[in-house]
Design a protein around this motif. Sequence first.
Motif, PDB file in Angstrom:
ATOM      1  N   ARG A 184       0.811  -1.204   0.000  1.00 20.76           N
ATOM      2  CA  ARG A 184       0.000   0.000   0.000  1.00 20.76           C
ATOM      3  C   ARG A 184       0.855   1.270   0.000  1.00 20.76           C
ATOM      4  N   GLU A 185       2.077   1.167   0.565  1.00 20.93           N
ATOM      5  CA  GLU A 185       2.961   2.328   0.589  1.00 20.93           C
ATOM      6  C   GLU A 185       3.626   2.510  -0.768  1.00 20.93           C
ATOM      7  N   ALA A 186       3.897   3.776  -1.135  1.00 20.53           N
ATOM      8  CA  ALA A 186       4.549   4.066  -2.414  1.00 20.53           C
ATOM      9  C   ALA A 186       5.974   3.502  -2.406  1.00 20.53           C
ATOM     10  N   GLN A 187       6.369   2.856  -3.514  1.00 23.55           N
ATOM     11  CA  GLN A 187       7.695   2.253  -3.655  1.00 23.55           C
ATOM     12  C   GLN A 187       8.418   2.879  -4.845  1.00 23.55           C
ATOM     13  N   PRO A 188       9.718   3.195  -4.719  1.00 25.68           N
ATOM     14  CA  PRO A 188      10.483   3.728  -5.850  1.00 25.68           C
ATOM     15  C   PRO A 188      10.494   2.720  -6.999  1.00 25.68           C
ATOM     16  N   ALA A 189      10.199   3.178  -8.203  1.00 26.82           N
ATOM     17  CA  ALA A 189      10.156   2.282  -9.369  1.00 26.82           C
ATOM     18  C   ALA A 189      10.720   2.957 -10.602  1.00 26.82           C
ATOM     19  N   GLY A 190      11.486   4.040 -10.424  1.00 27.96           N
ATOM     20  CA  GLY A 190      12.019   4.763 -11.574  1.00 27.96           C
ATOM     21  C   GLY A 190      12.909   3.912 -12.447  1.00 27.96           C
ATOM     22  N   HIS A 191      13.634   2.934 -11.843  1.00 27.25           N
ATOM     23  CA  HIS A 191      14.530   2.090 -12.627  1.00 27.25           C
ATOM     24  C   HIS A 191      13.778   1.168 -13.579  1.00 27.25           C
ATOM     25  N   LEU A 192      12.459   1.042 -13.414  1.00 23.85           N
ATOM     26  CA  LEU A 192      11.661   0.181 -14.294  1.00 23.85           C
ATOM     27  C   LEU A 192      10.959   0.959 -15.398  1.00 23.85           C
ATOM     28  N   ARG A 193      11.138   2.265 -15.412  1.00 22.71           N
ATOM     29  CA  ARG A 193      10.359   3.085 -16.334  1.00 22.71           C
ATOM     30  C   ARG A 193      10.573   2.666 -17.782  1.00 22.71           C
ATOM     31  N   SER A 194      11.841   2.488 -18.194  1.00 18.69           N
ATOM     32  CA  SER A 194      12.123   2.149 -19.596  1.00 18.69           C
ATOM     33  C   SER A 194      11.532   0.797 -19.966  1.00 18.69           C
ATOM     34  N   TRP A 195      11.748  -0.181 -19.076  1.00 16.37           N
ATOM     35  CA  TRP A 195      11.234  -1.534 -19.381  1.00 16.37           C
ATOM     36  C   TRP A 195       9.712  -1.524 -19.442  1.00 16.37           C
ATOM     37  N   LEU A 196       9.052  -0.862 -18.500  1.00 19.83           N
ATOM     38  CA  LEU A 196       7.596  -0.812 -18.502  1.00 19.83           C
ATOM     39  C   LEU A 196       7.056  -0.041 -19.694  1.00 19.83           C
ATOM     40  N   LEU A 197       7.814   0.950 -20.178  1.00 18.19           N
ATOM     41  CA  LEU A 197       7.394   1.685 -21.368  1.00 18.19           C
ATOM     42  C   LEU A 197       7.350   0.756 -22.565  1.00 18.19           C
ATOM     43  N   ASP A 198       8.418  -0.060 -22.716  1.00 16.11           N
ATOM     44  CA  ASP A 198       8.424  -1.040 -23.806  1.00 16.11           C
ATOM     45  C   ASP A 198       7.259  -2.007 -23.667  1.00 16.11           C
ATOM     46  N   ALA A 199       7.048  -2.486 -22.447  1.00 14.27           N
ATOM     47  CA  ALA A 199       5.983  -3.472 -22.228  1.00 14.27           C
ATOM     48  C   ALA A 199       4.617  -2.877 -22.521  1.00 14.27           C
ATOM     49  N   SER A 200       4.394  -1.630 -22.054  1.00 11.03           N
ATOM     50  CA  SER A 200       3.082  -1.029 -22.261  1.00 11.03           C
ATOM     51  C   SER A 200       2.837  -0.704 -23.715  1.00 11.03           C
ATOM     52  N   ARG A 201       3.919  -0.418 -24.452  1.00 12.78           N
ATOM     53  CA  ARG A 201       3.718  -0.192 -25.890  1.00 12.78           C
ATOM     54  C   ARG A 201       3.210  -1.463 -26.545  1.00 12.78           C
ATOM     55  N   GLY A 202       3.735  -2.612 -26.080  1.00  9.58           N
ATOM     56  CA  GLY A 202       3.251  -3.870 -26.658  1.00  9.58           C
ATOM     57  C   GLY A 202       1.820  -4.161 -26.281  1.00  9.58           C
ATOM     58  N   ILE A 203       1.429  -3.685 -25.083  1.00 12.84           N
ATOM     59  CA  ILE A 203       0.071  -3.975 -24.626  1.00 12.84           C
ATOM     60  C   ILE A 203      -0.932  -2.977 -25.167  1.00 12.84           C
ATOM     61  N   GLU A 204      -0.534  -1.709 -25.178  1.00 15.07           N
ATOM     62  CA  GLU A 204      -1.489  -0.664 -25.532  1.00 15.07           C
ATOM     63  C   GLU A 204      -1.273  -0.087 -26.924  1.00 15.07           C
ATOM     64  N   GLY A 205      -0.405  -0.712 -27.711  1.00 19.67           N
ATOM     65  CA  GLY A 205      -0.138  -0.199 -29.045  1.00 19.67           C
ATOM     66  C   GLY A 205      -1.321  -0.344 -29.967  1.00 19.67           C
ATOM     67  N   GLY A 206      -1.096  -0.013 -31.246  1.00 22.47           N
ATOM     68  CA  GLY A 206      -2.193  -0.040 -32.193  1.00 22.47           C
ATOM     69  C   GLY A 206      -2.494  -1.416 -32.721  1.00 22.47           C
ATOM     70  N   ALA A 207      -1.649  -2.438 -32.389  1.00 18.57           N
ATOM     71  CA  ALA A 207      -1.863  -3.767 -32.950  1.00 18.57           C
ATOM     72  C   ALA A 207      -1.536  -4.837 -31.918  1.00 18.57           C
ATOM     73  N   THR A 208      -2.254  -5.933 -31.988  1.00 18.01           N
ATOM     74  CA  THR A 208      -1.923  -7.114 -31.193  1.00 18.01           C
ATOM     75  C   THR A 208      -1.369  -8.178 -32.128  1.00 18.01           C
TER      76      THR A 208
END
Length: 979
Positions: free
Chosen positions: A206-230
């Motif tokens: 429930r407490e906020a956790q630092p996650a800045g080191h995952l930003r790049s990886w999650l950006l790639d992952a979210s592009r695959g999930i939320e992009g224009g094509a599956t």
Amino acid sequence: MTADRLAGCEVTFLPADPPRQGRFALYEPVPARGSAPRGSVADLPDQLEVAVPAANGARRRKVPARLLTVAEAAVALRDVPAASTGGASTGGASTGGASTSASAWSAVLVAGLVLVARGRLVPSVSATGTDEWRAGPLDPHDERLLADLAAAFPPAAYAAALPGRSPIRLPTPAALVHAAWDALADTLPRSAAAPVVTGSPLFSGREAQPAGHLRSWLLDASRGIEGGATVALRVELDGDEDELGNEGGAGHTDVGEDQLGNEGGGGGADGGAGAARVATAVLELTSRVEPSLVVDAADLFGSPAAVLARFGADAETDLLLALRRGARVWPPLEELLHQRAPASLALDEALLDDLLGRVPAELAAAGIEVRWPADLLAGGLALQATVAEQPGKVDEAGFSLADLVEFRWQATLDGELLSPEEIDQLAEAKRGLVRLRGRWVAADPDLLAILQERRTRRLTAGEALGALLAGTVQVDGQSVPVVGEGRVADLAGMLDRLHDGTGDGQTISAPAGLAAELRPYQERGVAWLAAMVGSGIGGCLADDMGLGKTIQVISLHLHRRSEQAGPTLVVCPTTLLANWEREVRRFAPDVPVRRYHGAGRNLDDLAPDELVVSSYGVARLDREALGAAGFGLVVADEAQHAKNPASETARALRAIKAGARVALTGTPVENRLSDLWAILDWTTPGLLGPLERFTRTVATPVERYRDPVATERLARTVRPFILRRRKTDPGIAPDLPPRTVTDVPVPLTSEQVTLYEAEVREALAKIRSKKGFERQGLVLRLLTVLKQICNHPAHYLHQAGPLPGRSGKFAALEELLGVIVAEGDQTLVFSQFVECLALVEARLADIGVPTLFLHGKVPAKRRASMVDEFQAGAVPVFLLSLKSAGVGLNLTGATHVVHVDRWWNPAVEDQATDRAHRIGQDRPVQVHRLIAEGTLEDRIAELIEKKRSLAEAVVGGGEAWIAALSDDDLAALVELGRP
């Protein structure tokens, strides 16, 4: 915070970083210009700055508010009704006292909860670098819903001013809706236990956790999930049989013997070195904007610009990222990353085997779906169970339900049986893809396991018959179709024809020796009984009371006499012995009848056509003598007396051997389906299987969960063995006069109110602190004493008097009987309490109304003379104990029936009423049920009807079922209300 505290409050949302720290604000509405202040509408301890209209535009104003967490708001707002005004509303009252802004936010939260339940949430990093969950990806339907919700927002729903002095700014409704969805997504996956389960507080605590080191990886992952094509892999199976091997499920051929080269292989675009291709996995992309638009990867970039636009500018990146994630869980996809233009992957047997296992689920988690040919997934291959006599066991000795039959598995393809050789091929398959009859077939691993086991089971013919009638058999929780062969199949077919009326011999005219004329439905009943008994399988005649079950059994005995089928034994309650003996002598005067009861009872010189009448008590004592007498038929009248299979009565009945068994009852289901099991397991042993299994797989799903599939399956099984006719059925008793049922509400006296409230208050306090059998005993005691209080305080206090002026029911009964007696009519008065009837008897004697009183201690001979006296019209009122006189008596002299108290079991009440409303009655019958106003009697009707519907659903109610109610439901049932 409860929903009633929302009344008069406006609602808005205040986003935060991370989203889960956002708050919903309930605030006091700002009065319109020129209006007087409304005053505080609730206890609002916080302050909220909102924008309000002003002469020159808008101004800020602080108003009282209360801030709720997302979880608190979800509870408070979930049941707010939809607003009655549209999006143009400026706030104010809505349906049920809630404001239109509260209604709007309720709709937003409900939609957000549905999103999260669908798994539409993705991990991300907030602007401040902490872990967060966001709602998404949103499909086109979700986007339209968001737009519609935002368009319907009243101004008060987004009136919180954004920080800054000038100009005043407000959030857009669409942004606020999405922010609230993100807050839900960021709140619900987290709990105190989640970090323990996941091993890390990141994205779970429930407490906020630092996650800045995952930003790049999650950006790639979210592009695959939320992009224009599956991305998907479409499996295309090769059809050239010469290329297919003969080892393993995927390599089976129809006839060939060639085998594949090696078992593994890298499966590149050319098929891999030394590995024979059996299928191809084609890469394809689906547009998220337009899900019906699907294009092969090889054709995508040659498509028109309008098509490309539907896949978005990053379609190639979406494809490569998905392949990169997929290659981590399934290395063969690495080959596609080395292709200049990834298009397809050749699959050998080993790779195809991977895609038939766990790999598709792992690829789906990486964003790649595996798609199989539609005709393959249509699944033409299915199991079928077959039951038949054991080879070599068929003889001329007849067919018994105790005989063992074979139960074996067969397989069908598109409904056609497979040959033994094809079944062998399936049974030997090592994988779930097999080639049969020129096509690929997907074989479920559980199906292959059953076929590989190749075991033939044995079961009784009764169990096999039940499965055939149901049409399916339960295997590991799944329904498998079942068919029959030989005599067991013939018997099932005969039962079906008898049930639907298409069988031969549907009626039997009055047999020789019958001194009566059978009605058409009685002729059909005798024919049905003769067919069931003649097949050795028995059945249950469940006609309504008064439709002549006795004369139908007598006719059956006469019919069997002509076939020299042996003597008949009728076992019944003691109170009905005289009635049975009298009816046999009346309708079959030349049939020898013997009452096997009393000190001098014997079975000496039993005639082959004799009808013996005995009681359940004697059957318990003389089971061995009765079993050795050689009866051709045993009839259990009022068979619900043996509904407990563990009782001595039930065991005694089972010990009496006979060629066939028939149960007579107007209530095949009284309280639970175990009643039905006990009756049919006696008439047709093994039909419903063991009681434990029946309770687990049938009774519990039907009674507790109202499972429609289990209910229909049970109904199909039992209906051929139960002949159920009601007086209200078309053509059954057209000459029976109408019956009118009237509930008579009566007020409690002040003494009754005081006693009732004191008992409820004290009993509920004790019940809430108890569990199990102790709680059940307290509940049943409470029900009993409340009914006693409703009857008369003297009944509850066990007093002999005084009686006048203390009971609303007694006053109503005196008035009702005064009118009936004055009109020269007769009345039956029923109560489940002998003590209550004794008080009624005393009170009616005081006012000069003659009565007869039948209860359990009245001797059998006196019972018969009392019935004759009443039928002759000598006495106007007959007081009857419900338990002792609710069945078996013919009291058609009465035209009124009064129920002083409720038994809570509709079947028992109906049986009692049927003492007057039965064949032979030529005048309308009026039923009066005395109901104490504001008490549990006033609330029980709906529960009674639910129990009635259970019986009707299966074959087509005691009080122990009430003890299962929760504390709150029980309190709502018994607490005294005000009429």
